[in-house]
Motif scaffolding. Structure first.
Motif, PDB file in Angstrom:
ATOM      1  N   ARG A 102       0.786  -1.448  -0.172  1.00  0.00           N
ATOM      2  CA  ARG A 102       0.103  -0.042   0.067  1.00  0.00           C
ATOM      3  C   ARG A 102       0.823   1.149  -0.090  1.00  0.00           C
ATOM      4  N   SER A 103       1.839   1.266   0.896  1.00  0.00           N
ATOM      5  CA  SER A 103       2.678   2.449   0.858  1.00  0.00           C
ATOM      6  C   SER A 103       3.607   2.717  -0.316  1.00  0.00           C
ATOM      7  N   TRP A 104       3.533   1.785  -1.013  1.00  0.00           N
ATOM      8  CA  TRP A 104       4.540   1.480  -2.215  1.00  0.00           C
ATOM      9  C   TRP A 104       3.589   2.114  -3.561  1.00  0.00           C
ATOM     10  N   LEU A 105       2.516   1.535  -3.363  1.00  0.00           N
ATOM     11  CA  LEU A 105       1.388   2.017  -4.434  1.00  0.00           C
ATOM     12  C   LEU A 105       1.253   3.642  -4.096  1.00  0.00           C
ATOM     13  N   PHE A 106       1.123   4.144  -2.958  1.00  0.00           N
ATOM     14  CA  PHE A 106       0.965   5.519  -2.651  1.00  0.00           C
ATOM     15  C   PHE A 106       2.263   6.477  -3.224  1.00  0.00           C
ATOM     16  N   GLU A 107       3.388   5.898  -3.089  1.00  0.00           N
ATOM     17  CA  GLU A 107       4.673   6.668  -3.871  1.00  0.00           C
ATOM     18  C   GLU A 107       4.631   6.654  -5.180  1.00  0.00           C
ATOM     19  N   HIS A 108       4.387   5.371  -5.747  1.00  0.00           N
ATOM     20  CA  HIS A 108       4.709   5.134  -6.992  1.00  0.00           C
ATOM     21  C   HIS A 108       3.716   5.141  -8.061  1.00  0.00           C
ATOM     22  N   VAL A 109       2.292   5.005  -7.596  1.00  0.00           N
ATOM     23  CA  VAL A 109       1.193   5.138  -8.410  1.00  0.00           C
ATOM     24  C   VAL A 109       0.309   6.493  -8.177  1.00  0.00           C
ATOM     25  N   TYR A 110      -0.209   6.335  -6.845  1.00  0.00           N
ATOM     26  CA  TYR A 110      -1.125   7.316  -6.514  1.00  0.00           C
ATOM     27  C   TYR A 110      -0.850   8.705  -6.569  1.00  0.00           C
ATOM     28  N   GLN A 111       0.578   8.851  -6.280  1.00  0.00           N
ATOM     29  CA  GLN A 111       1.361  10.112  -6.563  1.00  0.00           C
ATOM     30  C   GLN A 111       2.287  10.446  -7.599  1.00  0.00           C
ATOM     31  N   ALA A 112       2.226   9.241  -8.464  1.00  0.00           N
ATOM     32  CA  ALA A 112       3.071   9.446  -9.792  1.00  0.00           C
ATOM     33  C   ALA A 112       2.449  10.867 -10.500  1.00  0.00           C
ATOM     34  N   PRO A 113       3.633  11.530 -11.072  1.00  0.00           N
ATOM     35  CA  PRO A 113       3.157  12.829 -11.772  1.00  0.00           C
ATOM     36  C   PRO A 113       2.086  12.789 -12.804  1.00  0.00           C
ATOM     37  N   CYS A 114       2.168  11.672 -13.504  1.00  0.00           N
ATOM     38  CA  CYS A 114       1.062  11.718 -14.823  1.00  0.00           C
ATOM     39  C   CYS A 114      -0.440  11.361 -13.980  1.00  0.00           C
ATOM     40  N   VAL A 115      -0.508  10.649 -12.983  1.00  0.00           N
ATOM     41  CA  VAL A 115      -1.848  10.702 -12.356  1.00  0.00           C
ATOM     42  C   VAL A 115      -2.109  11.973 -11.511  1.00  0.00           C
ATOM     43  N   GLN A 116      -0.893  12.539 -10.932  1.00  0.00           N
ATOM     44  CA  GLN A 116      -1.253  13.532 -10.069  1.00  0.00           C
ATOM     45  C   GLN A 116      -1.731  14.685 -10.671  1.00  0.00           C
TER      46      GLN A 116
END
Ligand code: MG
Length: 345
Positions: free
Chosen positions: A262-276
């Motif tokens: 979950r922490s890894w997803l936050f950093e690499h997916v949910y907060q990824a520049p293209c998603v953000q």
């Protein structure tokens, strides 16, 4: 004996000790009609399934905004995956599958458009804050049925309000924040099993991450493929809980691996520049709609908003925005703030 009574007796005869039987429900918010066929929890499940808020989940973001691809999860498919995981676990542990399903289907009814960015924006804008868990309860207690609510049982409402996990810490909730029923506790863990698995799957599908990026220590525990991951997490939960144990828990190893994922997803997916980048646009859109409706109550009402007696305009605007689908919010924004090309009627 009525069909409902036969089903109630079956529950008492066959469910494990610690299961929540329909006959021991603490009852509905208000006295209501008793069905001759369905138990109270089956009745609740059907009220939820037939609600307008449930149908709107189809067009609400899970992670990717209004996804173009047909294979990405939406808030509705997330909800169905949670229900499937939760029912599998409830059945294996001989707990009440109908209660589990009802809680799972309702747990995200208060989710905003545009995923967690919608929640963050409303939380900033509304005095007293905003959280989708409380909003889910408000949807079933008040907003559905034109202000009458769905009049659900205590146990389903309790499961809804206790499903949230926060973003840090171990997955097993401290006793004070736990649902009073084992069925509610299952939904809380089924929710996280579903979302860490399908958000990872969607992020791989979208090319935001690649299989090799996921840390090896996490893969070693949860597995390399989507179906393997779901299977391992669900099996771990069932084996660690066991029918009649009165416990709903993951092994320490799986709990840790899922927290790390979950922490890894936050950093690499949910907060990824293209998603953000898309989230930032959605946040600006919601802020503008909120401000416009607060300043123009007549526009708010003309656009379909509703102010119930005793509610401030801010509360009513929050209800309206939180209830919107992504596509409704986008089309409203276009209608209110963008010029219509000349000659188009
Ligand atoms: Mg959820």
């Amino acid at each position: 004996m009525m069909i409902r009574e036969t089903q109630e007796k079956n529950e008492m005869d066959h469910l494990a000790p610690g299961a929540c039987c329909s006959v021991s429900s603490k009852g509905r918010l208000r006295p209501g009609k008793v069905c001759s066929i369905r138990t109270v929890f089956q009745h609740d499940r059907d009220r939820i399934l037939h609600s307008k808020a449930f149908r709107r989940l189809k067009y609400k973001t899970q992670v990717f905004l209004s996804p173009e691809g047909d294979h990405y999860r939406t808030r509705m498919t997330h909800t169905l995956e949670v229900a499937q995981v939760a029912r599998t676990v409830a059945r294996a542990l001989q707990l009440n599958e109908d209660l589990t399903e009802a809680i799972a289907l309702a747990h995200d009814l208060g989710h905003t458009p545009f995923g967690h960015v919608g929640e963050r924006v409303l939380n900033e804008l509304v005095s007293g804050g905003f959280h989708h868990v409380k909003q889910s309860l408000r949807v079933v207690d008040v907003l559905e049925n034109d202000g009458a609510g769905l009049n659900l049982t205590f146990e389903v409402r309790d499961g809804i309000i206790h499903h949230s996990k926060g973003q840090v810490g171990a997955l097993s909730a401290p006793a004070a924040r736990r649902s009073q029923t084992l069925e509610g506790q299952i939904v809380r863990l089924a929710d996280i099993i579903a979302y860490v698995s399908h958000d990872l799957d969607d992020a791989l599908r979208g090319g935001i991450i690649h299989n090799d990026d996921v840390p090896a220590a996490i893969v070693a525990v949860v597995g390399e493929r989507h179906s393997v991951r779901i299977d391992r997490m669900v099996t771990d939960l069932i084996r660690q809980s066991l029918p009649g144990s009165g416990l709903v828990q993951l092994s320490g190893e799986m709990d840790q691996a899922m927290c790390a994922l979950r922490s890894w997803l936050f950093e690499h997916v949910y907060q990824a520049p293209c998603v953000q980048a898309e989230f930032d646009k959605a946040a600006a859109l919601l802020r503008q709609l909120f401000g416009h409706f607060i300043a123009n109550r007549d526009v708010f009402l003309a656009c379909g908003g509703h102010q119930y007696p005793g509610d401030s305009l801010a509360v009513s605007v929050t209800d309206f925005l939180a209830g919107m689908t992504d596509r409704f919010a986008l089309s409203l924004y276009r209608r209110l703030f963008l010029p219509k090309p000349w000659g188009v009627f």
